[in-house]
Design a protein around this motif. Structure first.
Motif, PDB file in Angstrom:
ATOM      1  N   PRO A   1       0.838  -1.207   0.000  1.00 10.93           N
ATOM      2  CA  PRO A   1       0.000   0.000   0.000  1.00 10.93           C
ATOM      3  C   PRO A   1       0.870   1.254   0.000  1.00 10.93           C
ATOM      4  O   PRO A   1       1.798   1.374   0.802  1.00 10.93           O
ATOM      5  CB  PRO A   1      -0.798  -0.116   1.306  1.00 10.93           C
ATOM      6  CG  PRO A   1      -0.728  -1.556   1.683  1.00 10.93           C
ATOM      7  CD  PRO A   1       0.600  -2.044   1.198  1.00 10.93           C
ATOM      8  N   ILE A   2       0.582   2.171  -0.905  1.00  7.35           N
ATOM      9  CA  ILE A   2       1.333   3.419  -1.012  1.00  7.35           C
ATOM     10  C   ILE A   2       0.389   4.594  -0.798  1.00  7.35           C
ATOM     11  O   ILE A   2      -0.625   4.727  -1.491  1.00  7.35           O
ATOM     12  CB  ILE A   2       2.020   3.549  -2.385  1.00  7.35           C
ATOM     13  CG1 ILE A   2       3.139   2.515  -2.520  1.00  7.35           C
ATOM     14  CG2 ILE A   2       2.587   4.971  -2.590  1.00  7.35           C
ATOM     15  CD1 ILE A   2       4.309   2.725  -1.575  1.00  7.35           C
ATOM     16  N   SER A   3       0.744   5.436   0.159  1.00  9.75           N
ATOM     17  CA  SER A   3      -0.013   6.647   0.437  1.00  9.75           C
ATOM     18  C   SER A   3       0.761   7.847  -0.089  1.00  9.75           C
ATOM     19  O   SER A   3       1.875   8.123   0.387  1.00  9.75           O
ATOM     20  CB  SER A   3      -0.248   6.795   1.948  1.00  9.75           C
ATOM     21  OG  SER A   3      -0.642   8.114   2.263  1.00  9.75           O
ATOM     22  N   ILE A   4       0.201   8.537  -1.064  1.00 10.58           N
ATOM     23  CA  ILE A   4       0.828   9.761  -1.568  1.00 10.58           C
ATOM     24  C   ILE A   4       0.867  10.813  -0.469  1.00 10.58           C
ATOM     25  O   ILE A   4       1.825  11.592  -0.376  1.00 10.58           O
ATOM     26  CB  ILE A   4       0.071  10.263  -2.816  1.00 10.58           C
ATOM     27  CG1 ILE A   4       0.256   9.254  -3.966  1.00 10.58           C
ATOM     28  CG2 ILE A   4       0.553  11.651  -3.231  1.00 10.58           C
ATOM     29  CD1 ILE A   4      -0.510   9.595  -5.214  1.00 10.58           C
ATOM     30  N   GLU A   5      -0.147  10.823   0.369  1.00 16.33           N
ATOM     31  CA  GLU A   5      -0.185  11.778   1.475  1.00 16.33           C
ATOM     32  C   GLU A   5       1.019  11.610   2.397  1.00 16.33           C
ATOM     33  O   GLU A   5       1.612  12.595   2.846  1.00 16.33           O
ATOM     34  CB  GLU A   5      -1.477  11.605   2.275  1.00 16.33           C
ATOM     35  CG  GLU A   5      -1.621  12.591   3.420  1.00 16.33           C
ATOM     36  CD  GLU A   5      -2.909  12.408   4.199  1.00 16.33           C
ATOM     37  OE1 GLU A   5      -3.056  13.047   5.258  1.00 16.33           O
ATOM     38  OE2 GLU A   5      -3.768  11.611   3.754  1.00 16.33           O
ATOM     39  N   LYS A   6       1.415  10.357   2.675  1.00 21.34           N
ATOM     40  CA  LYS A   6       2.572  10.120   3.536  1.00 21.34           C
ATOM     41  C   LYS A   6       3.867  10.594   2.876  1.00 21.34           C
ATOM     42  O   LYS A   6       4.776  11.080   3.558  1.00 21.34           O
ATOM     43  CB  LYS A   6       2.669   8.638   3.888  1.00 21.34           C
ATOM     44  CG  LYS A   6       1.631   8.177   4.901  1.00 21.34           C
ATOM     45  CD  LYS A   6       1.855   6.729   5.294  1.00 21.34           C
ATOM     46  CE  LYS A   6       0.872   6.279   6.365  1.00 21.34           C
ATOM     47  NZ  LYS A   6       1.099   4.868   6.769  1.00 21.34           N
TER      48      LYS A   6
ATOM     49  N   GLN B   1       7.276   3.285   4.029  1.00 22.92           N
ATOM     50  CA  GLN B   1       5.991   2.588   3.986  1.00 22.92           C
ATOM     51  C   GLN B   1       6.172   1.078   3.876  1.00 22.92           C
ATOM     52  O   GLN B   1       5.341   0.314   4.373  1.00 22.92           O
ATOM     53  CB  GLN B   1       5.144   3.146   2.840  1.00 22.92           C
ATOM     54  CG  GLN B   1       4.743   4.595   3.107  1.00 22.92           C
ATOM     55  CD  GLN B   1       3.837   5.180   2.039  1.00 22.92           C
ATOM     56  OE1 GLN B   1       2.782   4.625   1.723  1.00 22.92           O
ATOM     57  NE2 GLN B   1       4.235   6.316   1.489  1.00 22.92           N
TER      58      GLN B   1
ATOM     59  N   GLY C   1      -3.596   2.436  -5.439  1.00 20.91           N
ATOM     60  CA  GLY C   1      -3.021   2.479  -4.103  1.00 20.91           C
ATOM     61  C   GLY C   1      -2.075   1.361  -3.755  1.00 20.91           C
ATOM     62  O   GLY C   1      -1.546   1.334  -2.638  1.00 20.91           O
TER      63      GLY C   1
ATOM     64  N   ASN D   1       4.043  13.116   0.779  1.00 26.18           N
ATOM     65  CA  ASN D   1       3.984  14.577   0.874  1.00 26.18           C
ATOM     66  C   ASN D   1       4.279  15.076   2.289  1.00 26.18           C
ATOM     67  O   ASN D   1       4.839  16.164   2.475  1.00 26.18           O
ATOM     68  CB  ASN D   1       2.624  15.078   0.405  1.00 26.18           C
ATOM     69  CG  ASN D   1       2.455  14.973  -1.104  1.00 26.18           C
ATOM     70  OD1 ASN D   1       3.439  14.934  -1.849  1.00 26.18           O
ATOM     71  ND2 ASN D   1       1.220  14.922  -1.565  1.00 26.18           N
ATOM     72  N   GLU D   2       3.895  14.290   3.284  1.00 23.77           N
ATOM     73  CA  GLU D   2       4.224  14.662   4.671  1.00 23.77           C
ATOM     74  C   GLU D   2       5.729  14.724   4.869  1.00 23.77           C
ATOM     75  O   GLU D   2       6.240  15.635   5.535  1.00 23.77           O
ATOM     76  CB  GLU D   2       3.606  13.656   5.639  1.00 23.77           C
ATOM     77  CG  GLU D   2       2.091  13.780   5.803  1.00 23.77           C
ATOM     78  CD  GLU D   2       1.514  12.663   6.646  1.00 23.77           C
ATOM     79  OE1 GLU D   2       2.293  11.776   7.081  1.00 23.77           O
ATOM     80  OE2 GLU D   2       0.291  12.657   6.859  1.00 23.77           O
TER      81      GLU D   2
END
Length: 386
Positions: free
Chosen positions: A26-31, A147, A65, A33-34
């Motif tokens: 699972p990859i979070s673009i939001e993470k 991640q 995702g 960017n954080e």
């Protein structure tokens, strides 16, 4: 696992291509960017941090995702590109066009060495790529690695231990608490008394047109025993971590565990005694080795520190020589940070996270996340009963 980065400081974008990330992660673009936002913070940063608000685009290798196993392409646009399109144009421009040619090398930068090596009479062709702006995309790469590590309960954190000669007391905190405290600090320091002195030192340097460096520390918890290897020099994980940290722009030294302090102490105060308990398996009473012995992880937290020199571009510039006239000049100014140590700590976290993730994938089947999770679990059970 491997990756390459491309792009210039004032070019249209920074790009990374990552190969070897297992499928179904699972990859979070939001993470991502954080992490990019963390790199832009810190007392002492200059005006460019107000221009650029870095965000990532994922252009391949992730669908709905989840990673597919194919190469992942990450892109971070340079928002200031609109003002540099002619200067940095990939196509020829007229002789009268603004080229911002650089003929005066800046002491402490790659300008002169790179210009001589690559036969460049315009040193902008060197400084654009050697700029620390490149660390933006490496932080994005490190955020992907983080991640992956999260899936195995491996956590990465960092702190600033010194800025401009102000040394913080190293306070051992649970990692989650350390993260919370450092994120709330403008210099990523746990020691509040030292924090105030660091801020004052940065302000003083800025007033004087100078810059200051410091020391950052990265801590990784939850790493299984045996990542890396003793059998060849280039497989030793401590060596790879040192190389990764030293590759960060302006870093001039690395130590692991107690590092250089080991030279001052007898062996009885350097090495870590080994214990075993049914609940935890093998442990060390202390962690002076920084979680690495013989090029391999010991199961204790990995602790790596790096030394960042003061940023060499100064508002009271040092003397240099024009490569055209050979006459002395004051070196040119390309950026305005008086201290980037807190931001450099975020970069250090990223490159350390990548090397730990790479070693994890080498040790365990990394085609798919499912296989890795199963293999790591079996291995941890094996180490507990060894």
């Amino acid at each position: 696992m491997r990756y390459l980065t491309a792009g210039e400081s004032h070019g249209p974008q920074l790009t990374a291509i990552i190969e070897g990330i297992p499928s179904n992660l699972p990859i979070s673009i939001e993470k991502i960017n954080e992490q990019l936002a963390r790199r832009q913070k810190g007392h002492g940063r200059g005006r460019r941090m107000q221009i650029e608000k870095d965000t990532v685009q994922v252009l391949s290798g992730v669908r709905h995702g989840l990673t597919t196993g194919a190469p992942i392409t990450l892109v971070v646009e340079n928002k200031d590109w609109t003002h540099w399109q002619t200067i940095m144009s990939p196509t020829p421009v007229d002789e009268g066009e603004d080229r911002r040619r650089v003929s005066r090398p800046r002491p402490g930068h790659a300008d002169l060495n790179g210009a001589i090596k690559y036969h460049q009479r315009d040193m902008r062709n060197i400084l654009e790529r050697s700029s620390a702006r490149e660390t933006t995309i490496r932080v994005a790469v490190g955020a992907v690695a983080r991640q992956l590590l999260e899936q195995f309960g491996i956590k990465v954190a960092g702190q600033v231990l010194e800025i401009g000669g102000v040394k913080a007391e190293r306070i051992d905190l649970p990692l989650d608490e350390l993260i919370a405290v450092t994120e709330a600090s403008p210099v990523r320091c746990v020691d509040k008394e030292a924090e105030a002195k660091m801020i004052a030192a940065i302000d003083k340097a800025k007033e004087e047109g100078d810059s200051i460096g410091g020391v950052v520390e990265v801590i990784v918890e939850g790493v299984p025993i045996g990542l890396g290897s003793h059998v060849q020099w280039d497989r030793k994980l401590d060596g790879r971590l040192a190389q990764a940290v030293m590759s960060i722009q302006a870093f001039k030294g690395v130590e692991i565990g107690i590092g250089f302090t080991a030279a001052e102490l007898p062996g009885s105060q350097v090495h870590d005694e080994i214990t075993w308990q049914a609940e935890t398996g093998y442990r060390r009473r202390t962690n002076r080795a920084g979680g690495l012995e013989g090029g391999m992880t010991t199961g204790m937290p990995v602790v790596v520190r790096g030394v960042m020199k003061p940023i060499p571009t100064l508002y009271k510039p040092l003397m240099s020589v024009d490569i055209d006239s050979k006459e002395p000049f004051s070196a040119s100014i390309e950026r305005s940070d008086s201290c980037a140590v807190p931001a450099a700590g975020v970069v250090a976290e990223a490159v350390v996270a990548w090397e730990i993730a790479r070693a994890l994938c080498e040790k365990f089947d990394s085609d798919s996340l499912d296989d890795m999770l199963e293999n790591v679990q079996k291995y941890r059970e094996y180490t507990e009963r060894f």
